[in-house]
Design an enzyme around this catalytic site. Structure first.
Site, PDB file in Angstrom:
ATOM      1  N   PHE A 107       1.154  -1.329   0.063  1.00 35.23           N
ATOM      2  CA  PHE A 107      -0.099  -0.022   0.002  1.00 35.23           C
ATOM      3  C   PHE A 107       1.125   0.822  -0.277  1.00 35.23           C
ATOM      4  O   PHE A 107       0.558   2.361  -0.303  1.00 35.23           O
ATOM      5  CB  PHE A 107      -1.693   0.013   1.013  1.00 35.23           C
ATOM      6  N   LYS A 143      -1.563  -7.801  -9.245  1.00 34.52           N
ATOM      7  CA  LYS A 143      -2.477  -7.955  -7.473  1.00 34.52           C
ATOM      8  C   LYS A 143      -1.916  -6.267  -7.226  1.00 34.52           C
ATOM      9  O   LYS A 143      -0.781  -6.921  -5.769  1.00 34.52           O
ATOM     10  CB  LYS A 143      -1.760  -8.469  -6.951  1.00 34.52           C
ATOM     11  N   GLU A 158      -4.835  -4.514  -1.786  1.00 37.80           N
ATOM     12  CA  GLU A 158      -6.363  -4.069  -1.732  1.00 37.80           C
ATOM     13  C   GLU A 158      -7.075  -1.998  -1.028  1.00 37.80           C
ATOM     14  O   GLU A 158      -8.293  -2.346  -1.400  1.00 37.80           O
ATOM     15  CB  GLU A 158      -7.468  -5.185  -1.086  1.00 37.80           C
ATOM     16  N   SER A 172       5.925  -6.863   3.645  1.00 44.14           N
ATOM     17  CA  SER A 172       6.417  -7.704   4.830  1.00 44.14           C
ATOM     18  C   SER A 172       7.181  -8.658   4.977  1.00 44.14           C
ATOM     19  O   SER A 172       6.940  -9.499   4.586  1.00 44.14           O
ATOM     20  CB  SER A 172       5.153  -7.314   6.577  1.00 44.14           C
ATOM     21  N   CYS A 178       9.737   0.701   3.670  1.00 43.00           N
ATOM     22  CA  CYS A 178      10.793   0.537   3.952  1.00 43.00           C
ATOM     23  C   CYS A 178      11.848   0.871   4.084  1.00 43.00           C
ATOM     24  O   CYS A 178      12.920   0.098   4.573  1.00 43.00           O
ATOM     25  CB  CYS A 178      10.958  -0.949   3.057  1.00 43.00           C
ATOM     26  N   GLU A 199       9.102  -4.105  13.051  1.00 39.36           N
ATOM     27  CA  GLU A 199       8.851  -2.655  12.027  1.00 39.36           C
ATOM     28  C   GLU A 199       7.798  -2.076  12.732  1.00 39.36           C
ATOM     29  O   GLU A 199       6.817  -2.021  12.781  1.00 39.36           O
ATOM     30  CB  GLU A 199       8.780  -3.508  10.697  1.00 39.36           C
TER      31      GLU A 199
END
Length: 503
Positions: A152, A176, A179, A229, A284, A386
């Site tokens: 995201f 993909k 969402e 992640s 990240c 994190e």
């Protein structure tokens, strides 16, 4: 007033297929309102997208690289023409500031620019007479159907890390997107369609784990690209490789920023603020841990704390822009707040506290103010997990050796940075620190499109990284041909006629 939900269709075989909705809500994090519903998706959707890409592959593979590059050239122009519209869509569904969204789109555009050079990047090698009368050549050919599964936090840039290079190399693609942020990916894909990309070369399918697993295990999928992640990155890598896929899987990080006593206070403060709180810390490459070395505790840290307290948080979907926007969902906001609480309970000090931030003009937005946790120790929860939010851990070390040793204990290995005026300290740091991307007086040392996004350790699973030449290598396979000819064949008309003439 009821907000009209934006459509969130699949894109399969050149058709934008309406879905039934009723899936995951897509929020405007600035206001908390629902702006779309991302469909749950099904195995049938995933299979249809893969079959469409598989059917389109033979013709696309045979399309000359220069023609593929010309389509991407038209695509780049269209992205430039719609740059502001894409950035605003990005901001609306993600919550980052417009400045940050423009950077998101710009970094993605740089990958398109890199992919335009694919005719040169695909050139092979030839060596005549590797033995007497024997020649050898190596060429690069595309793999087939490639899949991208994206997070995201960068709705424009991360998908563009993947499919422009894959498509330029002659592959077909199934994306993909997250969402949580599907709308930016859809908007950009429509421009790729407008640029003249043949049907089925690019496909988009929405959904959750069921769709992901279908893509990971489909026998016609040849390669998987993932960003997310670390636990999911490991799962993607292990599942994909188990089913015979080539996989590049980027995970999370805990990036250290070393602040030396001789660092320039003003520029270093600005660099750390950007590294820690840019995009509300949801990246990240966030500089989430500042290691204050020796005298920097007195020279730099007080300035950093005061600058953090001045960061204005607010809605980003309007003309007057704040310094920092919301986080992605209310659930993520609550998790960040829980981790801050855990840090305080475990003994960290909190000289800049963003837990009680109030945004009166958008009271339902998902806000956490910029926060500093000082005197964090290695055993604390916030030192190990994190956080992925606007929280900066501060740790204290006596010298550079201790700071490097601390950074090198991390299981992660995306990036690390040092702020110093000392060339000796900078050289020592970049030589010894155990990570793939190093910043010297740069807080976010994320590689640009011409270089690999070079995570190490538990920040990356695979062999070939995204972007740059490694990206081209990932999306192609080499074919080596060794040839020898003994004499002219009887069917060689030129030789036969020449022989007659000579006689």
């Amino acid at each position: 007033m009821t907000t009209t939900l934006e459509p969130c269709p699949n894109f399969i075989a050149g058709d934008w297929t309406p879905t039934n909705g009723g899936g995951t809500p897509v929020f405007n994090p600035s206001t908390g309102e629902t702006i779309a519903e991302c469909p749950v998706g099904s195995v049938a959707d995933a299979n249809a997208a893969v079959e469409a890409a598989h059917a389109a592959f033979p013709a696309w593979m045979e399309t000359p690289p220069v023609e593929r590059a010309r389509i991407l050239g038209r695509f780049k122009v269209l992205v430039e023409d719609h740059f502001e519209d894409i950035a605003r869509c990005n901001t609306r569904e993600h919550g980052k500031t417009l400045v940050e969204s423009r950077g998101d789109v710009k970094r993605g555009m740089e990958v398109i620019e890199f992919a335009l050079g694919v005719p040169s990047l695909l050139m092979g090698d030839v060596l005549e007479n590797i033995a007497r009368g024997i020649d050898c050549e190596a060429i690069r050919q595309p793999l087939g159907v490639c899949v991208g599964i994206t997070p995201f936090n960068f709705p424009a840039m991360v998908p563009l890390w993947m499919y422009p290079i894959a498509i330029a190399c002659g592959n077909t693609f199934v994306l993909k997107p997250s969402e949580k942020v599907p709308l930016t990916a859809i908007k950009i894909a429509k421009l790729l369609e407008q640029a003249g990309l043949p049907k089925g070369v690019m496909n988009i399918v929405h959904g959750g784990r069921e769709v992901v697993d279908a893509l990971l295990t489909h026998p016609k999928v040849k390669a998987i690209s993932f960003v997310g992640s670390t636990p999911i990155a490991r799962y993607i890598y292990e599942t994909g490789t188990k089913h015979g896929k080539r996989v590049q899987s980027n995970g999370g990080a805990k990036n250290y920023v070393i602040l030396m006593p001789d660092a320039d206070v003003e520029n270093s403060t600005r660099g750390v603020i950007e590294a820690a709180f840019g995009c509300a810390g949801e990246r990240c490459m966030a500089g989430s841990t500042a290691v204050v070395v020796g005298g920097a505790e007195k020279t730099l840290l007080p300035t950093l704390i005061e600058a953090t307290k001045r960061i204005k948080v607010g809605p980003t979907d309007r003309e007057t822009q704040p310094d920092m926007g919301a986080v992605i969902t209310s659930q993520h906001r609550d998790r960040v707040l829980e981790l801050i609480e855990a840090g305080v309970k475990e003994g960290a000090k909190i000289p800049a506290d963003g837990r009680g931030v109030k945004v009166t003009e958008a009271p339902n937005g998902f806000y956490v103010g910029a926060t500093i946790l000082d005197h964090v120790q290695t055993g604390m929860t916030v030192a190990k997990e994190e956080i992925f939010g606007p929280v900066l851990n501060v740790m204290h070390m006596e010298d550079l050796d201790q700071a490097i040793e601390l950074a090198n204990r991390s299981f992660y290995g995306n990036g690390a940075a040092i702020f110093t005026r000392s060339g000796k300290a900078a050289r020592e740091f970049k030589h010894r620190v155990n990570c793939g991307m190093v910043g010297i007086n740069i807080g976010v040392p994320a590689s640009m499109a011409w270089f690999p996004f070079n995570g190490w350790n538990d920040s990356f699973f695979g062999d070939l990284h995204m972007q740059g030449r490694e990206g081209v290598q990932f999306f192609t396979q080499q074919k080596v041909t060794t040839s020898r000819w003994f004499s002219y064949g009887e069917g060689d008309i030129w030789h036969t006629e020449a022989k007659k003439a000579h006689v």
